[in-house]
Design an enzyme around this catalytic site. Structure first.
Site, PDB file in Angstrom:
ATOM      1  N   ILE A 180      39.177  64.285  90.084  1.00 51.49           N
ATOM      2  CA  ILE A 180      39.059  64.474  88.637  1.00 51.49           C
ATOM      3  C   ILE A 180      40.120  63.544  88.053  1.00 51.49           C
ATOM      4  CG2 ILE A 180      40.529  66.566  88.766  1.00 51.49           C
ATOM      5  CD1 ILE A 180      39.169  67.556  86.192  1.00 51.49           C
ATOM      6  N   SER A 181      39.744  62.749  87.070  1.00 54.53           N
ATOM      7  CA  SER A 181      40.671  61.766  86.504  1.00 54.53           C
ATOM      8  C   SER A 181      41.844  62.447  85.817  1.00 54.53           C
ATOM      9  CB  SER A 181      39.948  60.886  85.481  1.00 54.53           C
ATOM     10  OG  SER A 181      38.837  60.270  86.064  1.00 54.53           O
TER      11      SER A 181
END
Ligand code: SAH
Length: 221
Positions: free
Chosen positions: A57-58
């Site tokens: 997940i960024s």
């Protein structure tokens, strides 16, 4: 840290600006999209692993920056390539569904375990009926190879070899594509706006670090 503090940090950093985007980040709790075991880092401004899938997940600042770059509005339709945790799709869904019966987000994910994970996460938030996580290869657009004015915005969250026609020709006139391009640790984040039938305006936004795009028109190795 709490989700509220994370949002305050992103505002103070000058990354979150638009009221409706701030509202989306305030209402969609990032912790609901974190892989079990990493919850205590949910509000840190850092990417986090999505289990052992090799995907992440960024970092929140990247989600915030890309969302601002897309300028989403209520009633619009979006395509995301790389559903991952479902967080970015949920943020966009919150915005496009606000005070609108239209507004929808399609998000394509190539890793079956993440399709399941993202779908489960989306059900934890109020906008679950305004997002669909689809198993498939987003390098071909959605529907695959279709040419037509479908989306107000397309966000690619894996680094692509180049800007692909399959995405460009699915943008409406005035539609925006935000996408990391390149190989190696750092890539270029680019914004492309569809000016008219044949013309596209491209601007460089900043350097970024994403996982590589896979699939038919992704990286080959
Ligand atoms: N936007 C996500 C983060 C995505 S990480 C979030 O909010 O959590 C990038 C994702 O792109 C990974 O889950 C990876 O599996 C996916 N991906 C890579 N190539 C793809 C392709 N060709 N089609 C669809 N998804 C792809």
């Amino acid at each position: 840290m709490s989700n509220k503090e994370l949002v305050r940090y992103l505002i103070n950093e000058g990354i979150l600006k638009s009221p409706i985007i701030i509202e989306a980040f305030s209402n969609i709790d990032r912790k609901l999209f974190i892989w079990p075991g990493y919850e205590k880092y949910a509000y840190d401004d850092t990417p986090l692993p999505l289990g052992d899938t090799g995907q992440t997940i960024s970092a929140p600042h990247m989600h915030a920056y890309m969302t601002e770059a897309l300028s989403p509005r209520p009633g619009e339709t979006y395509l995301e390539i790389g559903g991952g945790s479902g967080y970015q799709a949920a943020i966009l869904a919150y915005i496009v569904s606000k005070d609108s019966s239209r507004g929808f987000v399609y998000s394509i994910e190539i890793e079956p375990r993440l399709v399941k994970f993202a779908t489960g996460n989306i059900y934890k938030v109020g906008v679950y009926n305004r997002v669909k996580i689809i198993y498939g290869d987003g390098s071909l657009g959605w529907p695959p190879y279709y040419k037509g004015y479908l989306y107000d915005g397309i966000i690619v969250t894996a680094a692509a070899p180049r800007v692909l026609d399959t995405w460009l020709y699915q943008l409406k006139i005035g539609g925006r594509l935000v996408i990391p391009i390149g190989r190696g640790y750092f890539q270029d984040l680019i914004k492309v706006t569809r000016v008219d039938e044949k013309r596209f305006k491209e601007e460089f936004l900043l350097k970024c670090a994403f996982v590589p795009l896979r699939g038919r028109l992704g990286w080959k190795d």
